[in-house]
Motif scaffolding. Structure first.
Motif, PDB file in Angstrom:
ATOM      1  N   ALA A   1       0.983  -1.186   0.178  1.00  0.00           N
ATOM      2  CA  ALA A   1      -0.274   0.493  -0.089  1.00  0.00           C
ATOM      3  C   ALA A   1       1.041   1.462   0.094  1.00  0.00           C
ATOM      4  CB  ALA A   1      -0.965  -0.228   1.238  1.00  0.00           C
TER       5      ALA A   1
ATOM      6  N   THR B   1      -2.957   2.088  -4.647  1.00  0.00           N
ATOM      7  CA  THR B   1      -3.404   2.266  -3.166  1.00  0.00           C
ATOM      8  C   THR B   1      -4.927   1.879  -2.623  1.00  0.00           C
ATOM      9  OG1 THR B   1      -1.697   4.021  -4.084  1.00  0.00           O
ATOM     10  CG2 THR B   1      -2.344   4.508  -1.589  1.00  0.00           C
TER      11      THR B   1
ATOM     12  N   SER C   1      -4.507  -0.840   0.634  1.00  0.00           N
ATOM     13  CA  SER C   1      -5.595   0.017   1.493  1.00  0.00           C
ATOM     14  C   SER C   1      -6.824  -1.050   1.871  1.00  0.00           C
ATOM     15  CB  SER C   1      -5.542   1.665   1.513  1.00  0.00           C
ATOM     16  OG  SER C   1      -5.956   1.737   0.411  1.00  0.00           O
TER      17      SER C   1
ATOM     18  N   ALA D   1      -4.107   3.071   7.346  1.00  0.00           N
ATOM     19  CA  ALA D   1      -4.983   2.621   5.377  1.00  0.00           C
ATOM     20  C   ALA D   1      -5.770   3.420   5.232  1.00  0.00           C
ATOM     21  CB  ALA D   1      -5.614   1.543   6.221  1.00  0.00           C
TER      22      ALA D   1
ATOM     23  N   PHE E   1      -3.806   6.586   3.662  1.00  0.00           N
ATOM     24  CA  PHE E   1      -3.801   6.264   2.141  1.00  0.00           C
ATOM     25  C   PHE E   1      -4.557   7.179   0.739  1.00  0.00           C
ATOM     26  CE2 PHE E   1      -0.517   3.668   3.509  1.00  0.00           C
ATOM     27  CZ  PHE E   1       0.869   4.185   3.810  1.00  0.00           C
ATOM     28  N   ARG E   2      -5.918   6.112   1.773  1.00  0.00           N
ATOM     29  CA  ARG E   2      -7.271   5.948   1.210  1.00  0.00           C
ATOM     30  C   ARG E   2      -7.795   7.245   1.003  1.00  0.00           C
ATOM     31  NH1 ARG E   2      -9.806   1.222  -0.334  1.00  0.00           N
ATOM     32  NH2 ARG E   2     -11.722   2.438   0.371  1.00  0.00           N
TER      33      ARG E   2
END
Length: 244
Positions: A44, A56, A60, A76, A79-80
């Motif tokens: 990720a 990604t 994630s 996570a 990242f999202r």
């Protein structure tokens, strides 16, 4: 006289200096080193750094399915949230940010990103609810958003809310910092927005020197969009001055 105006918005990327990006990446890498057995974490992060946003999002999501560690879960969602911003799916990004806990290491950037989304959606009062507290606690933050851009975006919010005195205060503070930082790209945008602030109020004698400064600086850079905006602003100014 009817005056046309162009506003150039500073977007999320400008809130992070290279130093802060590196600091954030080091923090992420520390988490990876502490959780080497966590599936999908490295993947990720790799795709996040490569700016491959669809990948990604995929990894994630897988990371969320396997991890129960709060730090990793926060990461996570971060990242999202960042991925959805880059894909301009802003409401999904906001949903991800709401799932991040307040003790997340660089939560200040979650707040910045949320403010930028509301600014881009023309929800200026909501944007200020994120930006104003960040300015007040800026010195105490470990991960500091770029202060000059933060000031500038507050100024833009007030500009659109027609609170021109407040807008002027913040826009001038932001440009003063950018002058010290010698940040040409941001400074051109600041000069254009300050000029538009005065021009909106028919204060041409104050506006035109800022338009001229923005245009002069734009000749030294390669960014086509900024050069175009600076030239178009000057064209509008001269048209309004009947200098066809």
């Amino acid at each position: 006289m009817n005056k046309f105006r162009i506003l150039f918005f500073l977007m999320l990327l400008n809130l992070k200096s290279f130093t802060q990006v590196n600091k954030i990446n080091l923090e992420i890498e520390n988490q990876i080193n502490k959780n080497t057995k966590t599936d999908y974490l490295q993947k990720a992060y790799d795709f996040y750094r490569l700016k491959e946003w669809d990948s990604t999002l995929i990894y994630s999501a897988r990371l969320l399915n396997v991890s129960k560690n709060n730090d990793i879960i926060n990461l996570a969602h971060y990242f999202r949230g960042q991925s959805f911003i880059k894909k301009k799916i802003f409401n999904e990004s906001l949903k991800e940010y709401k799932l991040i806990s307040l003790n997340f290491s660089f939560y200040s950037y979650v707040e910045c990103s949320s403010g930028e989304i509301f600014l881009s959606q023309k929800q200026y009062k909501k944007a200020l609810k994120y930006f104003i507290p960040l300015i007040k606690k800026h010195n105490a933050l470990s991960f500091k958003p770029k202060k000059s851009t933060l000031l500038h975006n507050i100024g833009l919010c007030y500009f659109h809310l027609k609170e021109f005195e407040k807008a002027e205060t913040y826009l001038l503070k932001g440009s003063a910092l950018q002058e010290k930082e010698n940040d040409t790209l941001l400074l051109i945008s600041s000069y254009m927005d300050i000029a538009n602030l005065y021009y909106e109020q028919y204060k041409d004698n104050q506006a035109i020197p800022y338009f001229q400064k923005a245009y002069a600086l734009s000749q030294k850079i390669k960014d086509f969009e900024i050069k175009q905006n600076a030239a178009l602003n000057m064209a509008v100014v001269e048209e309004n001055r009947k200098d066809l």
